[in-house]
Design a protein around this motif. Structure first.
Motif, PDB file in Angstrom:
ATOM      1  N   VAL A   1     -12.143  19.040  18.377  1.00 46.11           N
ATOM      2  CA  VAL A   1     -12.702  17.788  18.874  1.00 46.11           C
ATOM      3  C   VAL A   1     -13.170  16.562  17.974  1.00 46.11           C
ATOM      4  N   ARG A   2     -13.387  17.079  16.576  1.00 46.37           N
ATOM      5  CA  ARG A   2     -13.497  15.967  15.707  1.00 46.37           C
ATOM      6  C   ARG A   2     -12.057  15.497  15.309  1.00 46.37           C
ATOM      7  N   ARG A   3     -11.281  16.076  14.970  1.00 47.47           N
ATOM      8  CA  ARG A   3      -9.868  15.691  14.597  1.00 47.47           C
ATOM      9  C   ARG A   3      -9.420  14.757  15.947  1.00 47.47           C
ATOM     10  N   LEU A   4      -9.567  15.148  17.031  1.00 50.99           N
ATOM     11  CA  LEU A   4      -8.887  14.330  17.954  1.00 50.99           C
ATOM     12  C   LEU A   4      -9.735  12.789  18.088  1.00 50.99           C
ATOM     13  N   ALA A   5     -11.182  12.957  18.069  1.00 53.73           N
ATOM     14  CA  ALA A   5     -11.932  12.088  18.013  1.00 53.73           C
ATOM     15  C   ALA A   5     -11.331  10.807  16.851  1.00 53.73           C
ATOM     16  N   VAL A   6     -11.124  11.516  15.644  1.00 48.92           N
ATOM     17  CA  VAL A   6     -10.965  10.535  14.399  1.00 48.92           C
ATOM     18  C   VAL A   6      -9.576  10.100  14.642  1.00 48.92           C
ATOM     19  N   ARG A   7      -8.734  10.922  15.379  1.00 45.96           N
ATOM     20  CA  ARG A   7      -7.327  10.269  15.522  1.00 45.96           C
ATOM     21  C   ARG A   7      -7.377   9.128  16.454  1.00 45.96           C
ATOM     22  N   ARG A   8      -8.249   9.301  17.474  1.00 44.04           N
ATOM     23  CA  ARG A   8      -8.208   8.086  18.370  1.00 44.04           C
ATOM     24  C   ARG A   8      -8.809   6.761  17.623  1.00 44.04           C
ATOM     25  N   LEU A   9      -9.626   7.088  16.761  1.00 39.88           N
ATOM     26  CA  LEU A   9     -10.195   5.947  16.107  1.00 39.88           C
ATOM     27  C   LEU A   9      -9.265   5.405  15.041  1.00 39.88           C
ATOM     28  N   VAL A  10      -8.380   6.318  14.629  1.00 42.64           N
ATOM     29  CA  VAL A  10      -7.493   5.791  13.617  1.00 42.64           C
ATOM     30  C   VAL A  10      -6.452   4.976  14.420  1.00 42.64           C
ATOM     31  N   VAL A  11      -6.045   5.187  15.508  1.00 46.32           N
ATOM     32  CA  VAL A  11      -5.276   4.532  16.276  1.00 46.32           C
ATOM     33  C   VAL A  11      -5.716   3.359  16.851  1.00 46.32           C
ATOM     34  N   ARG A  12      -6.898   3.198  17.256  1.00 46.29           N
ATOM     35  CA  ARG A  12      -7.488   1.840  17.654  1.00 46.29           C
ATOM     36  C   ARG A  12      -7.597   1.243  16.223  1.00 46.29           C
ATOM     37  N   ARG A  13      -7.966   1.567  15.251  1.00 44.96           N
ATOM     38  CA  ARG A  13      -7.891   1.004  13.797  1.00 44.96           C
ATOM     39  C   ARG A  13      -6.683   0.219  13.627  1.00 44.96           C
ATOM     40  N   TYR A  14      -5.444   0.974  13.453  1.00 41.91           N
ATOM     41  CA  TYR A  14      -4.198   0.425  13.407  1.00 41.91           C
ATOM     42  C   TYR A  14      -3.786  -0.327  14.510  1.00 41.91           C
ATOM     43  N   ALA A  15      -4.269  -0.306  15.679  1.00 46.16           N
ATOM     44  CA  ALA A  15      -3.998  -1.488  16.641  1.00 46.16           C
ATOM     45  C   ALA A  15      -4.599  -2.717  16.490  1.00 46.16           C
ATOM     46  N   ARG A  16      -5.650  -2.681  16.076  1.00 51.67           N
ATOM     47  CA  ARG A  16      -6.557  -3.937  15.638  1.00 51.67           C
ATOM     48  C   ARG A  16      -5.750  -4.568  14.335  1.00 51.67           C
ATOM     49  N   LEU A  17      -5.480  -3.560  13.491  1.00 47.13           N
ATOM     50  CA  LEU A  17      -4.942  -4.140  12.323  1.00 47.13           C
ATOM     51  C   LEU A  17      -3.330  -4.754  12.473  1.00 47.13           C
ATOM     52  N   ASP A  18      -2.813  -4.315  13.647  1.00 40.42           N
ATOM     53  CA  ASP A  18      -1.378  -5.055  14.105  1.00 40.42           C
ATOM     54  C   ASP A  18      -1.420  -6.161  14.668  1.00 40.42           C
ATOM     55  N   ARG A  19      -2.826  -6.317  15.532  1.00 38.50           N
ATOM     56  CA  ARG A  19      -3.028  -7.516  16.366  1.00 38.50           C
ATOM     57  C   ARG A  19      -3.562  -8.708  15.246  1.00 38.50           C
ATOM     58  N   ALA A  20      -4.072  -8.258  14.090  1.00 35.87           N
ATOM     59  CA  ALA A  20      -4.768  -9.188  13.221  1.00 35.87           C
ATOM     60  C   ALA A  20      -3.424  -9.639  12.331  1.00 35.87           C
ATOM     61  N   TRP A  21      -2.239  -8.878  12.278  1.00 32.81           N
ATOM     62  CA  TRP A  21      -1.248  -9.326  11.372  1.00 32.81           C
ATOM     63  C   TRP A  21      -0.276 -10.139  12.243  1.00 32.81           C
ATOM     64  N   ALA A  22      -0.360  -9.786  13.515  1.00 32.33           N
ATOM     65  CA  ALA A  22       0.562 -10.663  14.680  1.00 32.33           C
ATOM     66  C   ALA A  22      -0.158 -11.971  14.552  1.00 32.33           C
ATOM     67  N   ALA A  23      -1.304 -12.156  14.455  1.00 41.34           N
ATOM     68  CA  ALA A  23      -1.867 -13.483  14.542  1.00 41.34           C
ATOM     69  C   ALA A  23      -1.856 -14.328  13.257  1.00 41.34           C
ATOM     70  N   ALA A  24      -1.781 -13.575  12.051  1.00 46.26           N
ATOM     71  CA  ALA A  24      -1.765 -14.108  10.913  1.00 46.26           C
ATOM     72  C   ALA A  24      -0.304 -14.440  10.482  1.00 46.26           C
ATOM     73  N   GLY A  25       0.686 -13.756  11.085  1.00 50.31           N
ATOM     74  CA  GLY A  25       2.008 -13.660  10.664  1.00 50.31           C
ATOM     75  C   GLY A  25       2.799 -15.047  10.559  1.00 50.31           C
ATOM     76  N   PRO A  26       2.640 -16.019  11.559  1.00 48.41           N
ATOM     77  CA  PRO A  26       3.271 -17.168  11.294  1.00 48.41           C
ATOM     78  C   PRO A  26       3.069 -18.032  10.244  1.00 48.41           C
ATOM     79  N   ASP A  27       1.493 -17.952   9.642  1.00 49.21           N
ATOM     80  CA  ASP A  27       1.257 -18.573   8.511  1.00 49.21           C
ATOM     81  C   ASP A  27       1.345 -17.916   7.201  1.00 49.21           C
ATOM     82  N   TRP A  28       1.819 -16.687   7.340  1.00 50.75           N
ATOM     83  CA  TRP A  28       1.824 -15.808   6.212  1.00 50.75           C
ATOM     84  C   TRP A  28       2.745 -16.453   5.094  1.00 50.75           C
ATOM     85  N   GLY A  29       2.137 -16.618   3.560  1.00 52.38           N
ATOM     86  CA  GLY A  29       3.024 -17.057   2.851  1.00 52.38           C
ATOM     87  C   GLY A  29       3.089 -18.585   2.590  1.00 52.38           C
ATOM     88  N   ARG A  30       2.926 -19.350   3.513  1.00 52.60           N
ATOM     89  CA  ARG A  30       2.982 -20.441   3.246  1.00 52.60           C
ATOM     90  C   ARG A  30       1.990 -21.339   2.374  1.00 52.60           C
TER      91      ARG A  30
END
Length: 202
Positions: free
Chosen positions: A168-197
């Motif tokens: 149960v602990r591993r499943l809960a941590v796995r779901r948290l990691v999936v949510r964490r990466y999903a938030r990171l992907d959304r943040a990168w998508a939002a910052a992507g057009p201006d990245w490196g300018r």
């Protein structure tokens, strides 16, 4: 214990995310369950199993009587009737013989039974367990055997409970990691057009 690794996420720092705090609570809950609930489960199951087995031992000792049987001759075939796993494993060490014994009511009985090979010669005597009617039965379970089975049952229950907590602990941590990466992907998508300018946001 890997469940305790997430406890460091309680430390206050500006980079701590909400999922880090949830993971810390999951780790704490798993640690508490492993230290308290798992041993309690093993103890409860072992105690219950020993109670049931102890009653079975008393019942068998009350209903089964030991007597002395004497070998008449070797039997032509194996002993008939249901066989337990233990009896099947001991068949190669035993011989089927026709024996004579006295039932608890005093009547003489003759039948085909199994005995150790060293007691299979005609005229040899051996210990035979019968029920109250004089029919051969397996020896009653010993108290030490009941305790051993209860200990095994308790340890097995504790192990399964511990594995369930960790799963149960591993499943809960796995779901948290999936949510964490999903938030990171959304943040990168939002910052992507201006990245490196150069001069972005100026």
């Amino acid at each position: 214990m890997r469940a305790a690794i997430g406890l460091w996420r309680w430390r206050h720092n500006p980079l701590r995310r909400s999922t880090d705090l949830v993971e810390a609570w999951v780790a704490l809950a798993a640690a508490v369950l492993l230290c308290l609930a798992v041993p309690l489960t093993g103890w409860t199951v072992g105690t219950s199993a020993y109670g049931s087995l102890a009653r079975a031992v008393r019942t068998q000792q009350e209903q089964r009587v030991a007597t002395t049987a004497r070998v008449v001759r070797l039997a032509d075939g194996p002993v008939s009737g249901p066989k337990s796993v233990e009896t099947a494993g001991e068949e190669r060490l035993r011989r089927s013989v026709v024996a004579h014994w006295t039932a608890p009511d005093g009547s003489a009985r003759t039948g085909t039974v199994a005995t150790a090979r060293q007691h299979s010669a005609p005229g040899a005597s051996f210990r035979l367990w019968t029920d109250r009617t004089g029919h051969p039965v397996a020896p009653p379970m010993q108290p030490g055997t009941a305790r051993a089975h209860a200990v095994v049952a308790g340890l097995t229950a504790a192990l399964l409970a511990g594995l369930l907590v960790e799963l149960v602990r591993r499943l809960a941590v796995r779901r948290l990691v999936v949510r964490r990466y999903a938030r990171l992907d959304r943040a990168w998508a939002a910052a992507g057009p201006d990245w490196g300018r150069t001069g972005t946001g100026s």
